[in-house]
Design a protein around this motif. Structure first.
Motif, PDB file in Angstrom:
ATOM      1  N   PHE A 184       0.836  -1.205   0.000  1.00  0.00           N
ATOM      2  CA  PHE A 184       0.000   0.000   0.000  1.00  0.00           C
ATOM      3  C   PHE A 184       0.873   1.258   0.000  1.00  0.00           C
ATOM      4  O   PHE A 184       0.594   2.211  -0.724  1.00  0.00           O
ATOM      5  CB  PHE A 184      -0.940  -0.004   1.214  1.00  0.00           C
ATOM      6  CG  PHE A 184      -1.967   1.082   1.170  1.00  0.00           C
ATOM      7  CD1 PHE A 184      -3.137   0.914   0.447  1.00  0.00           C
ATOM      8  CD2 PHE A 184      -1.760   2.277   1.831  1.00  0.00           C
ATOM      9  CE1 PHE A 184      -4.082   1.913   0.394  1.00  0.00           C
ATOM     10  CE2 PHE A 184      -2.699   3.294   1.788  1.00  0.00           C
ATOM     11  CZ  PHE A 184      -3.872   3.102   1.067  1.00  0.00           C
ATOM     12  N   ARG A 185       1.937   1.256   0.801  1.00  0.00           N
ATOM     13  CA  ARG A 185       2.832   2.421   0.843  1.00  0.00           C
ATOM     14  C   ARG A 185       3.533   2.627  -0.498  1.00  0.00           C
ATOM     15  O   ARG A 185       3.729   3.756  -0.941  1.00  0.00           O
ATOM     16  CB  ARG A 185       3.852   2.254   1.956  1.00  0.00           C
ATOM     17  CG  ARG A 185       3.257   2.470   3.316  1.00  0.00           C
ATOM     18  CD  ARG A 185       4.295   2.339   4.396  1.00  0.00           C
ATOM     19  NE  ARG A 185       3.711   2.535   5.715  1.00  0.00           N
ATOM     20  CZ  ARG A 185       4.321   2.271   6.835  1.00  0.00           C
ATOM     21  NH1 ARG A 185       5.563   1.808   6.835  1.00  0.00           N
ATOM     22  NH2 ARG A 185       3.719   2.478   7.984  1.00  0.00           N
ATOM     23  N   GLY A 186       3.931   1.549  -1.135  1.00  0.00           N
ATOM     24  CA  GLY A 186       4.546   1.662  -2.458  1.00  0.00           C
ATOM     25  C   GLY A 186       3.575   2.216  -3.484  1.00  0.00           C
ATOM     26  O   GLY A 186       3.933   3.089  -4.290  1.00  0.00           O
ATOM     27  N   LEU A 187       2.335   1.715  -3.452  1.00  0.00           N
ATOM     28  CA  LEU A 187       1.316   2.226  -4.371  1.00  0.00           C
ATOM     29  C   LEU A 187       1.011   3.695  -4.090  1.00  0.00           C
ATOM     30  O   LEU A 187       0.812   4.483  -5.018  1.00  0.00           O
ATOM     31  CB  LEU A 187       0.037   1.393  -4.261  1.00  0.00           C
ATOM     32  CG  LEU A 187       0.090   0.005  -4.874  1.00  0.00           C
ATOM     33  CD1 LEU A 187      -1.141  -0.803  -4.488  1.00  0.00           C
ATOM     34  CD2 LEU A 187       0.229   0.091  -6.388  1.00  0.00           C
ATOM     35  N   LEU A 188       0.975   4.059  -2.805  1.00  0.00           N
ATOM     36  CA  LEU A 188       0.714   5.450  -2.446  1.00  0.00           C
ATOM     37  C   LEU A 188       1.837   6.366  -2.951  1.00  0.00           C
ATOM     38  O   LEU A 188       1.571   7.471  -3.447  1.00  0.00           O
ATOM     39  CB  LEU A 188       0.561   5.576  -0.930  1.00  0.00           C
ATOM     40  CG  LEU A 188       0.138   6.939  -0.398  1.00  0.00           C
ATOM     41  CD1 LEU A 188      -1.230   7.329  -0.939  1.00  0.00           C
ATOM     42  CD2 LEU A 188       0.107   6.915   1.119  1.00  0.00           C
ATOM     43  N   THR A 189       3.067   5.911  -2.860  1.00  0.00           N
ATOM     44  CA  THR A 189       4.193   6.688  -3.381  1.00  0.00           C
ATOM     45  C   THR A 189       4.065   6.882  -4.886  1.00  0.00           C
ATOM     46  O   THR A 189       4.236   7.998  -5.399  1.00  0.00           O
ATOM     47  CB  THR A 189       5.525   5.990  -3.046  1.00  0.00           C
ATOM     48  OG1 THR A 189       5.624   5.848  -1.626  1.00  0.00           O
ATOM     49  CG2 THR A 189       6.713   6.768  -3.575  1.00  0.00           C
ATOM     50  N   LEU A 190       3.743   5.812  -5.602  1.00  0.00           N
ATOM     51  CA  LEU A 190       3.543   5.921  -7.051  1.00  0.00           C
ATOM     52  C   LEU A 190       2.352   6.816  -7.375  1.00  0.00           C
ATOM     53  O   LEU A 190       2.363   7.550  -8.378  1.00  0.00           O
ATOM     54  CB  LEU A 190       3.359   4.539  -7.668  1.00  0.00           C
ATOM     55  CG  LEU A 190       4.602   3.654  -7.706  1.00  0.00           C
ATOM     56  CD1 LEU A 190       4.243   2.265  -8.222  1.00  0.00           C
ATOM     57  CD2 LEU A 190       5.676   4.288  -8.564  1.00  0.00           C
ATOM     58  N   HIS A 191       1.323   6.767  -6.544  1.00  0.00           N
ATOM     59  CA  HIS A 191       0.143   7.610  -6.732  1.00  0.00           C
ATOM     60  C   HIS A 191       0.536   9.090  -6.634  1.00  0.00           C
ATOM     61  O   HIS A 191       0.102   9.907  -7.447  1.00  0.00           O
ATOM     62  CB  HIS A 191      -0.905   7.245  -5.675  1.00  0.00           C
ATOM     63  CG  HIS A 191      -2.270   7.741  -5.965  1.00  0.00           C
ATOM     64  ND1 HIS A 191      -3.073   7.215  -6.956  1.00  0.00           N
ATOM     65  CD2 HIS A 191      -2.998   8.723  -5.377  1.00  0.00           C
ATOM     66  CE1 HIS A 191      -4.227   7.847  -6.958  1.00  0.00           C
ATOM     67  NE2 HIS A 191      -4.216   8.772  -6.012  1.00  0.00           N
ATOM     68  N   PHE A 192       1.382   9.424  -5.658  1.00  0.00           N
ATOM     69  CA  PHE A 192       1.835  10.808  -5.521  1.00  0.00           C
ATOM     70  C   PHE A 192       2.755  11.214  -6.670  1.00  0.00           C
ATOM     71  O   PHE A 192       2.767  12.385  -7.061  1.00  0.00           O
ATOM     72  CB  PHE A 192       2.501  11.033  -4.174  1.00  0.00           C
ATOM     73  CG  PHE A 192       1.509  11.207  -3.053  1.00  0.00           C
ATOM     74  CD1 PHE A 192       0.509  12.164  -3.127  1.00  0.00           C
ATOM     75  CD2 PHE A 192       1.565  10.406  -1.930  1.00  0.00           C
ATOM     76  CE1 PHE A 192      -0.405  12.330  -2.103  1.00  0.00           C
ATOM     77  CE2 PHE A 192       0.659  10.556  -0.907  1.00  0.00           C
ATOM     78  CZ  PHE A 192      -0.334  11.532  -0.989  1.00  0.00           C
ATOM     79  N   VAL A 193       3.507  10.291  -7.218  1.00  0.00           N
ATOM     80  CA  VAL A 193       4.320  10.595  -8.400  1.00  0.00           C
ATOM     81  C   VAL A 193       3.406  10.957  -9.574  1.00  0.00           C
ATOM     82  O   VAL A 193       3.647  11.931 -10.292  1.00  0.00           O
ATOM     83  CB  VAL A 193       5.250   9.409  -8.756  1.00  0.00           C
ATOM     84  CG1 VAL A 193       5.872   9.588 -10.124  1.00  0.00           C
ATOM     85  CG2 VAL A 193       6.327   9.245  -7.697  1.00  0.00           C
ATOM     86  N   GLY A 194       2.345  10.178  -9.769  1.00  0.00           N
ATOM     87  CA  GLY A 194       1.381  10.490 -10.820  1.00  0.00           C
ATOM     88  C   GLY A 194       0.709  11.832 -10.599  1.00  0.00           C
ATOM     89  O   GLY A 194       0.489  12.604 -11.542  1.00  0.00           O
ATOM     90  N   LEU A 195       0.397  12.137  -9.341  1.00  0.00           N
ATOM     91  CA  LEU A 195      -0.215  13.430  -9.014  1.00  0.00           C
ATOM     92  C   LEU A 195       0.756  14.573  -9.305  1.00  0.00           C
ATOM     93  O   LEU A 195       0.365  15.604  -9.857  1.00  0.00           O
ATOM     94  CB  LEU A 195      -0.629  13.444  -7.540  1.00  0.00           C
ATOM     95  CG  LEU A 195      -1.370  14.666  -7.050  1.00  0.00           C
ATOM     96  CD1 LEU A 195      -2.713  14.793  -7.739  1.00  0.00           C
ATOM     97  CD2 LEU A 195      -1.566  14.571  -5.546  1.00  0.00           C
ATOM     98  N   ALA A 196       2.010  14.380  -8.956  1.00  0.00           N
ATOM     99  CA  ALA A 196       3.023  15.408  -9.224  1.00  0.00           C
ATOM    100  C   ALA A 196       3.196  15.633 -10.724  1.00  0.00           C
ATOM    101  O   ALA A 196       3.341  16.774 -11.170  1.00  0.00           O
ATOM    102  CB  ALA A 196       4.345  15.012  -8.586  1.00  0.00           C
ATOM    103  N   LEU A 197       3.182  14.564 -11.507  1.00  0.00           N
ATOM    104  CA  LEU A 197       3.300  14.710 -12.958  1.00  0.00           C
ATOM    105  C   LEU A 197       2.117  15.484 -13.532  1.00  0.00           C
ATOM    106  O   LEU A 197       2.283  16.385 -14.354  1.00  0.00           O
ATOM    107  CB  LEU A 197       3.396  13.345 -13.632  1.00  0.00           C
ATOM    108  CG  LEU A 197       4.706  12.597 -13.485  1.00  0.00           C
ATOM    109  CD1 LEU A 197       4.575  11.193 -14.052  1.00  0.00           C
ATOM    110  CD2 LEU A 197       5.821  13.340 -14.184  1.00  0.00           C
ATOM    111  N   THR A 198       0.921  15.122 -13.094  1.00  0.00           N
ATOM    112  CA  THR A 198      -0.278  15.731 -13.647  1.00  0.00           C
ATOM    113  C   THR A 198      -0.414  17.194 -13.225  1.00  0.00           C
ATOM    114  O   THR A 198      -0.620  18.070 -14.066  1.00  0.00           O
ATOM    115  CB  THR A 198      -1.520  14.934 -13.212  1.00  0.00           C
ATOM    116  OG1 THR A 198      -1.341  13.571 -13.598  1.00  0.00           O
ATOM    117  CG2 THR A 198      -2.765  15.457 -13.870  1.00  0.00           C
ATOM    118  N   LEU A 199      -0.304  17.467 -11.934  1.00  0.00           N
ATOM    119  CA  LEU A 199      -0.450  18.843 -11.461  1.00  0.00           C
ATOM    120  C   LEU A 199       0.763  19.704 -11.815  1.00  0.00           C
ATOM    121  O   LEU A 199       0.616  20.894 -12.113  1.00  0.00           O
ATOM    122  CB  LEU A 199      -0.670  18.863  -9.952  1.00  0.00           C
ATOM    123  CG  LEU A 199      -2.014  18.334  -9.472  1.00  0.00           C
ATOM    124  CD1 LEU A 199      -2.090  18.397  -7.965  1.00  0.00           C
ATOM    125  CD2 LEU A 199      -3.155  19.091 -10.102  1.00  0.00           C
ATOM    126  N   GLY A 200       1.938  19.106 -11.802  1.00  0.00           N
ATOM    127  CA  GLY A 200       3.139  19.852 -12.160  1.00  0.00           C
ATOM    128  C   GLY A 200       3.090  20.364 -13.587  1.00  0.00           C
ATOM    129  O   GLY A 200       3.541  21.477 -13.881  1.00  0.00           O
TER     130      GLY A 200
END
Length: 129
Positions: free
Chosen positions: A11-27
């Motif tokens: 779950f923590r690994g998926l959450l980290t990847l989820h935040f990477v996707g969020l950073a890419l999209t919002l960035g």
């Protein structure tokens, strides 16, 4: 390692990847604002170039980031809740699916047309309206 520890680490690994996707999209959204803000309004070459840059960034970063958000989000839901997913999550998945399915046929052609107008303006020497 016990099953609950494996589940927690996954779950923590998926959450980290989820935040990477969020950073890419919002960035990318913030980068687009900066690119359009820095392009001189009277320079048609800069307008065309900024349209091309943001289009390339959207294709190379925003779409993979959004796909990463969706995949990791669904995986985290099933990892956390199993088959008994709460109703609010199904509503969120439905709204996200609707947004993505509408964005592809409606927004992508509009952005392509904006790039074409920018190049037309550059070729003809005045801003297309």
């Amino acid at each position: 390692m016990q099953g609950s520890a494996v589940k927690r680490h996954a779950f923590r690994g998926l959450l980290t990847l989820h935040f990477v996707g969020l950073a890419l999209t919002l960035g990318l959204r913030f980068a687009s604002l900066v690119i359009y803000g820095e392009a001189p309004a009277d320079d048609l070459r800069a307008l065309a170039f900024s349209r091309e840059v943001t289009g390339a960034l959207s294709r190379s970063l925003a779409l993979p980031g959004l796909a990463l958000l969706v995949v990791t989000g669904v995986a985290m839901v099933f990892l956390r809740y199993g088959r008994r997913v709460p109703l609010w999550i199904w509503i969120k998945i439905a709204l996200t699916t609707a947004a993505v399915s509408l964005a592809s046929p409606l927004v992508a052609p509009a952005l392509a047309e904006a790039r074409e107008w920018a190049h037309w303006s550059l070729e003809h020497g005045y801003l297309a309206s």
